[in-house]
Write a protein that holds these residues in place. Structure first.
Motif, PDB file in Angstrom:
ATOM      1  N   ASN A  91      -0.731   7.561   7.008  1.00  0.00           N
ATOM      2  CA  ASN A  91       0.670   8.151   6.631  1.00  0.00           C
ATOM      3  C   ASN A  91       1.613   8.579   5.352  1.00  0.00           C
ATOM      4  O   ASN A  91       2.036   7.414   5.202  1.00  0.00           O
ATOM      5  N   ILE A  92       1.325   9.424   4.421  1.00  0.00           N
ATOM      6  CA  ILE A  92       2.178   9.656   3.778  1.00  0.00           C
ATOM      7  C   ILE A  92       3.506  10.458   3.834  1.00  0.00           C
ATOM      8  O   ILE A  92       3.545  11.833   3.927  1.00  0.00           O
ATOM      9  N   GLU A  93       4.894   9.726   3.512  1.00  0.00           N
ATOM     10  CA  GLU A  93       5.852  10.412   3.754  1.00  0.00           C
ATOM     11  C   GLU A  93       5.318  11.962   3.036  1.00  0.00           C
ATOM     12  O   GLU A  93       5.092  12.645   1.996  1.00  0.00           O
ATOM     13  N   ALA A  94       6.129  12.831   3.928  1.00  0.00           N
ATOM     14  CA  ALA A  94       6.092  14.556   3.417  1.00  0.00           C
ATOM     15  C   ALA A  94       6.564  15.203   2.445  1.00  0.00           C
ATOM     16  O   ALA A  94       6.240  15.834   1.869  1.00  0.00           O
ATOM     17  N   ASN A  95       7.814  14.021   1.404  1.00  0.00           N
ATOM     18  CA  ASN A  95       8.501  14.278   0.357  1.00  0.00           C
ATOM     19  C   ASN A  95       7.629  14.362  -0.205  1.00  0.00           C
ATOM     20  O   ASN A  95       7.911  14.449  -1.622  1.00  0.00           O
ATOM     21  N   VAL A  96       6.709  13.676  -0.272  1.00  0.00           N
ATOM     22  CA  VAL A  96       5.304  12.536  -1.375  1.00  0.00           C
ATOM     23  C   VAL A  96       4.609  14.174  -1.428  1.00  0.00           C
ATOM     24  O   VAL A  96       3.282  13.963  -0.890  1.00  0.00           O
ATOM     25  N   ASP A  97       4.690  14.853  -1.439  1.00  0.00           N
ATOM     26  CA  ASP A  97       3.548  16.091  -1.360  1.00  0.00           C
ATOM     27  C   ASP A  97       2.757  16.789  -1.972  1.00  0.00           C
ATOM     28  O   ASP A  97       2.547  18.623  -2.651  1.00  0.00           O
ATOM     29  N   ASN A  98       2.834  16.207  -3.793  1.00  0.00           N
ATOM     30  CA  ASN A  98       2.156  16.087  -4.787  1.00  0.00           C
ATOM     31  C   ASN A  98       1.505  15.392  -5.775  1.00  0.00           C
ATOM     32  O   ASN A  98       1.280  15.089  -6.812  1.00  0.00           O
ATOM     33  N   ILE A  99       0.078  14.449  -4.431  1.00  0.00           N
ATOM     34  CA  ILE A  99      -0.566  14.026  -4.928  1.00  0.00           C
ATOM     35  C   ILE A  99      -1.438  14.556  -5.455  1.00  0.00           C
ATOM     36  O   ILE A  99      -2.520  15.527  -4.436  1.00  0.00           O
ATOM     37  N   PRO A 100      -2.505  14.687  -7.246  1.00  0.00           N
ATOM     38  CA  PRO A 100      -3.509  15.653  -6.882  1.00  0.00           C
ATOM     39  C   PRO A 100      -5.013  14.622  -6.237  1.00  0.00           C
ATOM     40  O   PRO A 100      -4.839  13.794  -5.810  1.00  0.00           O
ATOM     41  N   VAL A 101      -5.577  16.408  -6.322  1.00  0.00           N
ATOM     42  CA  VAL A 101      -7.079  15.680  -5.754  1.00  0.00           C
ATOM     43  C   VAL A 101      -7.457  14.847  -6.230  1.00  0.00           C
ATOM     44  O   VAL A 101      -8.617  14.516  -5.565  1.00  0.00           O
ATOM     45  N   ASP A 102      -7.514  14.393  -7.373  1.00  0.00           N
ATOM     46  CA  ASP A 102      -8.331  13.507  -8.716  1.00  0.00           C
ATOM     47  C   ASP A 102      -7.509  12.144  -8.243  1.00  0.00           C
ATOM     48  O   ASP A 102      -7.924  11.054  -9.390  1.00  0.00           O
ATOM     49  N   SER A 103      -6.640  11.630  -8.048  1.00  0.00           N
ATOM     50  CA  SER A 103      -6.507  10.872  -7.974  1.00  0.00           C
ATOM     51  C   SER A 103      -7.227   9.837  -6.974  1.00  0.00           C
ATOM     52  O   SER A 103      -8.330   9.960  -6.927  1.00  0.00           O
ATOM     53  N   SER A 104      -7.389   8.839  -7.410  1.00  0.00           N
ATOM     54  CA  SER A 104      -7.613   7.227  -6.691  1.00  0.00           C
ATOM     55  C   SER A 104      -7.126   6.347  -5.450  1.00  0.00           C
ATOM     56  O   SER A 104      -6.199   6.212  -5.863  1.00  0.00           O
ATOM     57  N   ALA A 105      -7.548   5.541  -5.136  1.00  0.00           N
ATOM     58  CA  ALA A 105      -7.201   4.493  -4.044  1.00  0.00           C
ATOM     59  C   ALA A 105      -7.977   3.505  -3.962  1.00  0.00           C
ATOM     60  O   ALA A 105      -9.269   3.192  -4.322  1.00  0.00           O
ATOM     61  N   SER A 106      -7.156   2.157  -4.896  1.00  0.00           N
ATOM     62  CA  SER A 106      -7.341   0.827  -4.454  1.00  0.00           C
ATOM     63  C   SER A 106      -6.519   0.019  -3.310  1.00  0.00           C
ATOM     64  O   SER A 106      -5.587   0.255  -2.771  1.00  0.00           O
ATOM     65  N   ILE A 107      -7.467  -0.811  -2.387  1.00  0.00           N
ATOM     66  CA  ILE A 107      -6.805  -2.110  -2.245  1.00  0.00           C
ATOM     67  C   ILE A 107      -6.767  -3.356  -3.183  1.00  0.00           C
ATOM     68  O   ILE A 107      -7.012  -3.620  -3.597  1.00  0.00           O
ATOM     69  N   LEU A 108      -5.230  -3.183  -3.074  1.00  0.00           N
ATOM     70  CA  LEU A 108      -4.361  -4.623  -3.773  1.00  0.00           C
ATOM     71  C   LEU A 108      -4.322  -5.751  -2.735  1.00  0.00           C
ATOM     72  O   LEU A 108      -3.799  -5.736  -1.642  1.00  0.00           O
ATOM     73  N   THR A 109      -3.779  -6.903  -3.543  1.00  0.00           N
ATOM     74  CA  THR A 109      -2.987  -7.751  -2.955  1.00  0.00           C
ATOM     75  C   THR A 109      -1.661  -8.202  -3.547  1.00  0.00           C
ATOM     76  O   THR A 109      -1.363  -8.178  -4.328  1.00  0.00           O
ATOM     77  N   ALA A 110      -0.933  -8.574  -2.916  1.00  0.00           N
ATOM     78  CA  ALA A 110       0.472  -8.741  -3.054  1.00  0.00           C
ATOM     79  C   ALA A 110       0.779 -10.135  -2.677  1.00  0.00           C
ATOM     80  O   ALA A 110       0.361 -10.602  -2.201  1.00  0.00           O
ATOM     81  N   GLY A 111       1.732 -10.475  -4.016  1.00  0.00           N
ATOM     82  CA  GLY A 111       2.471 -12.455  -3.323  1.00  0.00           C
ATOM     83  C   GLY A 111       0.976 -12.960  -3.037  1.00  0.00           C
ATOM     84  O   GLY A 111       0.388 -12.651  -3.662  1.00  0.00           O
ATOM     85  N   LEU A 112       1.628 -14.194  -2.681  1.00  0.00           N
ATOM     86  CA  LEU A 112       1.208 -15.774  -2.728  1.00  0.00           C
ATOM     87  C   LEU A 112      -0.449 -15.610  -1.794  1.00  0.00           C
ATOM     88  O   LEU A 112      -0.677 -16.426  -1.685  1.00  0.00           O
TER      89      LEU A 112
END
Length: 158
Positions: A90-111
């Motif tokens: 679910n992406i916030e509606a006000n962030v409506d300008n993500i280009p089609v060639d964007s990439s998604a990565s699963i990252l790790t936060a913190g210890l």
């Protein structure tokens, strides 16, 4: 003697109120940290991404762009045809300008190793719409796999 009892009751009442407020603050903090936070219903649209290995990603994990939270993971299911994890965000509606060639990565936060999705913005003019899929994905780095590869490589070199 009467005023002493009255003063003692006032102190007991204040201590009781203080303890109740402390427990309420502790409960509020626990809810905020657990991801069950009280959130307003924001307008969102959904994007999907497929990963070879989600590596401990959970529903309600945050989705970020440039380190800023722009959404959360809505659902995770197994794609039986491609043998991959299908993640719906679910992406916030006000962030409506993500280009089609964007990439998604699963990252790790913190210890503690909390997993989240980081979107790296592409350069195309065309933008993703609700229901679209991010095709360029990078799965989670699983620590156990890395340790296994390191051990296997070090023993096979001898």
């Amino acid at each position: 003697l009467g005023s002493f009892k009255m003063r003692n009751k006032q102190i007991e009442l204040l201590v009781g109120v203080f303890i109740v407020l402390g427990f309420a603050a502790l409960a509020y903090l626990a809810i905020q940290v657990s991801g069950l936070a009280f959130r307003s219903d924001k307008d969102v649209y959904q994007l999907q991404a497929r990963f070879d290995d989600i590596g401990g990603l959970t529903e309600r994990a945050k989705v970020t762009i440039a380190g800023v939270t722009v959404g959360e993971v809505a659902s995770i299911r197994f794609d039986k045809e491609l043998y991959m994890g299908l993640v719906t965000m679910n992406i916030e509606a006000n962030v409506d300008n993500i280009p089609v060639d964007s990439s998604a990565s699963i990252l790790t936060a913190g210890l503690l190793g909390e997993k989240y999705i980081g979107i790296t913005v592409g350069a195309e003019d065309e933008v993703l719409q609700g229901g679209d899929e991010i095709l360029d994905t990078q799965s989670a780095l699983v620590l156990e796999n890395l340790i296994g590869q390191f051990l296997f490589n070090s023993t096979s070199g001898e």
